[in-house]
Write a protein that holds these residues in place. Structure first.
Motif, PDB file in Angstrom:
ATOM      1  N   ARG A  27       0.795  -1.218   0.217  1.00  0.00           N
ATOM      2  CA  ARG A  27       0.012  -0.290  -0.130  1.00  0.00           C
ATOM      3  C   ARG A  27       0.868   1.283  -0.028  1.00  0.00           C
ATOM      4  NH1 ARG A  27       0.212   2.281   5.043  1.00  0.00           N
ATOM      5  NH2 ARG A  27       0.354   0.873   6.830  1.00  0.00           N
ATOM      6  N   THR A  28       0.301   2.189  -0.186  1.00  0.00           N
ATOM      7  CA  THR A  28       1.023   3.487  -0.203  1.00  0.00           C
ATOM      8  C   THR A  28       1.557   3.763   1.145  1.00  0.00           C
ATOM      9  OG1 THR A  28       0.796   6.035  -0.883  1.00  0.00           O
ATOM     10  CG2 THR A  28      -1.010   4.738   0.262  1.00  0.00           C
ATOM     11  N   ILE A  29       2.623   4.450   1.160  1.00  0.00           N
ATOM     12  CA  ILE A  29       3.345   4.956   2.567  1.00  0.00           C
ATOM     13  C   ILE A  29       3.636   6.159   2.416  1.00  0.00           C
ATOM     14  CG2 ILE A  29       4.287   2.536   3.249  1.00  0.00           C
ATOM     15  CD1 ILE A  29       6.664   3.083   2.284  1.00  0.00           C
ATOM     16  N   SER A  30       3.028   6.915   1.581  1.00  0.00           N
ATOM     17  CA  SER A  30       3.536   8.412   1.587  1.00  0.00           C
ATOM     18  C   SER A  30       3.219   9.022   2.626  1.00  0.00           C
ATOM     19  CB  SER A  30       2.480   9.039   0.507  1.00  0.00           C
ATOM     20  OG  SER A  30       2.639  10.332   0.399  1.00  0.00           O
ATOM     21  N   MET A  31       3.774   9.958   3.041  1.00  0.00           N
ATOM     22  CA  MET A  31       3.881  10.875   4.365  1.00  0.00           C
ATOM     23  C   MET A  31       4.441  10.051   5.811  1.00  0.00           C
ATOM     24  SD  MET A  31       2.958  13.475   2.941  1.00  0.00           S
ATOM     25  CE  MET A  31       2.295  14.575   4.665  1.00  0.00           C
ATOM     26  N   TYR A  32       4.987   8.632   5.324  1.00  0.00           N
ATOM     27  CA  TYR A  32       5.347   7.891   6.644  1.00  0.00           C
ATOM     28  C   TYR A  32       6.756   8.141   6.838  1.00  0.00           C
ATOM     29  CZ  TYR A  32       1.171   5.144   7.144  1.00  0.00           C
ATOM     30  OH  TYR A  32      -0.080   4.268   7.424  1.00  0.00           O
ATOM     31  N   PHE A  33       7.096   8.086   7.952  1.00  0.00           N
ATOM     32  CA  PHE A  33       8.719   7.910   8.385  1.00  0.00           C
ATOM     33  C   PHE A  33       9.276   6.419   8.287  1.00  0.00           C
ATOM     34  CE2 PHE A  33      10.172  11.888  10.066  1.00  0.00           C
ATOM     35  CZ  PHE A  33       8.963  12.525  10.117  1.00  0.00           C
ATOM     36  N   MET A  34      10.490   6.050   8.090  1.00  0.00           N
ATOM     37  CA  MET A  34      10.791   4.749   7.727  1.00  0.00           C
ATOM     38  C   MET A  34      12.135   4.707   8.757  1.00  0.00           C
ATOM     39  SD  MET A  34      10.458   1.978   6.525  1.00  0.00           S
ATOM     40  CE  MET A  34       9.756   2.169   4.674  1.00  0.00           C
ATOM     41  N   GLY A  35      12.011   3.629   9.565  1.00  0.00           N
ATOM     42  CA  GLY A  35      13.090   3.638  10.672  1.00  0.00           C
ATOM     43  C   GLY A  35      13.889   2.562  10.291  1.00  0.00           C
ATOM     44  N   TRP A  36      15.181   2.830  10.920  1.00  0.00           N
ATOM     45  CA  TRP A  36      16.268   1.372  10.693  1.00  0.00           C
ATOM     46  C   TRP A  36      16.625   0.928  12.133  1.00  0.00           C
ATOM     47  CZ3 TRP A  36      17.500  -1.127   6.380  1.00  0.00           C
ATOM     48  CH2 TRP A  36      17.395  -0.389   5.062  1.00  0.00           C
ATOM     49  N   PHE A  37      16.676  -0.155  12.424  1.00  0.00           N
ATOM     50  CA  PHE A  37      17.131  -0.694  13.628  1.00  0.00           C
ATOM     51  C   PHE A  37      18.116  -1.688  13.506  1.00  0.00           C
ATOM     52  CE2 PHE A  37      14.203   0.985  17.096  1.00  0.00           C
ATOM     53  CZ  PHE A  37      13.225   1.754  16.143  1.00  0.00           C
ATOM     54  N   ARG A  38      18.838  -2.151  14.754  1.00  0.00           N
ATOM     55  CA  ARG A  38      19.739  -3.452  14.499  1.00  0.00           C
ATOM     56  C   ARG A  38      19.662  -4.113  15.639  1.00  0.00           C
ATOM     57  NH1 ARG A  38      25.584  -0.299  14.161  1.00  0.00           N
ATOM     58  NH2 ARG A  38      25.611   0.372  16.537  1.00  0.00           N
ATOM     59  N   GLN A  39      20.001  -5.344  15.784  1.00  0.00           N
ATOM     60  CA  GLN A  39      20.035  -6.246  16.762  1.00  0.00           C
ATOM     61  C   GLN A  39      21.153  -7.359  16.675  1.00  0.00           C
ATOM     62  OE1 GLN A  39      16.316  -8.410  17.649  1.00  0.00           O
ATOM     63  NE2 GLN A  39      16.787  -8.668  19.728  1.00  0.00           N
ATOM     64  N   ALA A  40      22.079  -7.067  17.717  1.00  0.00           N
ATOM     65  CA  ALA A  40      23.273  -7.919  17.663  1.00  0.00           C
ATOM     66  C   ALA A  40      22.870  -9.151  18.809  1.00  0.00           C
ATOM     67  CB  ALA A  40      24.493  -7.189  18.539  1.00  0.00           C
ATOM     68  N   PRO A  41      23.793 -10.066  18.438  1.00  0.00           N
ATOM     69  CA  PRO A  41      23.561 -11.613  19.252  1.00  0.00           C
ATOM     70  C   PRO A  41      23.467 -11.117  20.797  1.00  0.00           C
ATOM     71  CG  PRO A  41      24.756 -11.945  17.655  1.00  0.00           C
ATOM     72  CD  PRO A  41      24.733 -10.212  17.428  1.00  0.00           C
ATOM     73  N   GLY A  42      22.321 -11.640  21.595  1.00  0.00           N
ATOM     74  CA  GLY A  42      22.368 -11.281  22.872  1.00  0.00           C
ATOM     75  C   GLY A  42      22.029  -9.749  23.261  1.00  0.00           C
ATOM     76  N   SER A  56      13.357  15.090   3.707  1.00  0.00           N
ATOM     77  CA  SER A  56      14.070  16.312   4.246  1.00  0.00           C
ATOM     78  C   SER A  56      14.252  16.098   5.858  1.00  0.00           C
ATOM     79  CB  SER A  56      12.955  17.094   4.187  1.00  0.00           C
ATOM     80  OG  SER A  56      11.737  16.794   4.871  1.00  0.00           O
ATOM     81  N   ARG A  57      13.842  15.095   6.506  1.00  0.00           N
ATOM     82  CA  ARG A  57      14.315  15.058   7.657  1.00  0.00           C
ATOM     83  C   ARG A  57      15.001  13.642   7.988  1.00  0.00           C
ATOM     84  NH1 ARG A  57      10.048  15.064  13.091  1.00  0.00           N
ATOM     85  NH2 ARG A  57      11.689  14.744  14.476  1.00  0.00           N
ATOM     86  N   THR A  58      15.861  13.510   8.791  1.00  0.00           N
ATOM     87  CA  THR A  58      16.681  12.462   9.008  1.00  0.00           C
ATOM     88  C   THR A  58      17.065  12.559  10.517  1.00  0.00           C
ATOM     89  OG1 THR A  58      18.838  13.105   8.215  1.00  0.00           O
ATOM     90  CG2 THR A  58      17.627  12.045   6.721  1.00  0.00           C
ATOM     91  N   THR A  69      24.292   6.908   6.511  1.00  0.00           N
ATOM     92  CA  THR A  69      23.516   7.858   5.860  1.00  0.00           C
ATOM     93  C   THR A  69      22.253   7.094   5.331  1.00  0.00           C
ATOM     94  OG1 THR A  69      25.180   9.273   5.247  1.00  0.00           O
ATOM     95  CG2 THR A  69      23.349   9.650   4.089  1.00  0.00           C
ATOM     96  N   THR A  70      20.815   7.622   5.618  1.00  0.00           N
ATOM     97  CA  THR A  70      19.789   7.040   5.055  1.00  0.00           C
ATOM     98  C   THR A  70      19.352   8.074   4.047  1.00  0.00           C
ATOM     99  OG1 THR A  70      17.847   5.946   5.519  1.00  0.00           O
ATOM    100  CG2 THR A  70      18.302   7.980   6.828  1.00  0.00           C
ATOM    101  N   SER A  71      18.604   7.298   3.013  1.00  0.00           N
ATOM    102  CA  SER A  71      18.046   8.353   1.989  1.00  0.00           C
ATOM    103  C   SER A  71      16.832   7.576   1.541  1.00  0.00           C
ATOM    104  CB  SER A  71      19.314   8.426   0.778  1.00  0.00           C
ATOM    105  OG  SER A  71      19.685   7.032   0.267  1.00  0.00           O
ATOM    106  N   ILE A  72      16.099   7.959   0.512  1.00  0.00           N
ATOM    107  CA  ILE A  72      15.109   7.543   0.037  1.00  0.00           C
ATOM    108  C   ILE A  72      14.619   7.636  -1.589  1.00  0.00           C
ATOM    109  CG2 ILE A  72      13.537   9.725   0.495  1.00  0.00           C
ATOM    110  CD1 ILE A  72      11.517   7.487   1.719  1.00  0.00           C
TER     111      ILE A  72
END
Length: 125
Positions: A27-42, A56-58, A69-72
C-alpha cells in the motif's frame, strides 16, 4: 497490508562499506517515516536512524552519526542505509520498520508496527 523487504547485507572488513535497501509494498506509504534498527546477538534491538518520506528529515543514533546515511527513492518505494567506516561493533541483523500512522517518527521499537525480515551485516576485524 504493507510489506517490507531488506537486502544488501553481507560480510565486510572493518573500514569497509555496505548499502542496505528496504523496499516497501502492499500500500502507499506516502507521508510515513521509515526507521532502521539493528539487533546484535544477545542484545536488545536498537535504533539506528529514521527518515521522512520526503527525505527532508533524518535522525541518527550517536553510534552511527557521521558514518551512516539514510536516503529514499520515492519512485521505487525504497529506503537505503549507506554504511561507511564499518566497525566490528556494527555487526547485527538490520531491520527497516514502519510506524502505524503517517507523520509519526520515533526511536523506540514500540513506535513501529511493521518490520522487515532483517538482513545480516557482519564486520570482521
Amino acid at each position: 497490508q504493507v510489506q517490507l523487504h531488506e537486502s544488501g547485507g553481507g560480510l565486510v572488513q572493518a573500514g569497509g562499506s555496505l548499502r542496505l535497501s528496504c523496499a516497501a509494498s502492499g500500500r502507499t506509504i506516502s507521508m510515513y517515516f521509515m526507521g532502521w534498527f539493528r539487533q546484535a546477538p544477545g542484545k536488545e534491538r536498537e535504533f539506528v536512524a529514521f527518515i521522512s518520506w520526503s527525505g527532508s528529515r533524518t535522525y541518527y543514533a550517536d553510534s552511527v552519526k557521521g558514518r551512516f546515511t539514510t536516503s529514499i527513492d520515492n519512485a521505487k518505494n525504497t529506503v537505503y542505509l549507506q554504511m561507511n567506516s564499518l566497525k566490528p561493533e556494527d555487526t547485527a541483523v538490520y531491520y527497516c520498520a514502519l510506524p502505524p500512522a503517517p507523520l509519526r517518527a520515533g526511536v523506540r521499537s514500540d513506535d513501529y508496527d511493521y518490520w522487515g525480515q532483517g538482513t545480516q551485516v557482519t564486520v570482521s576485524s
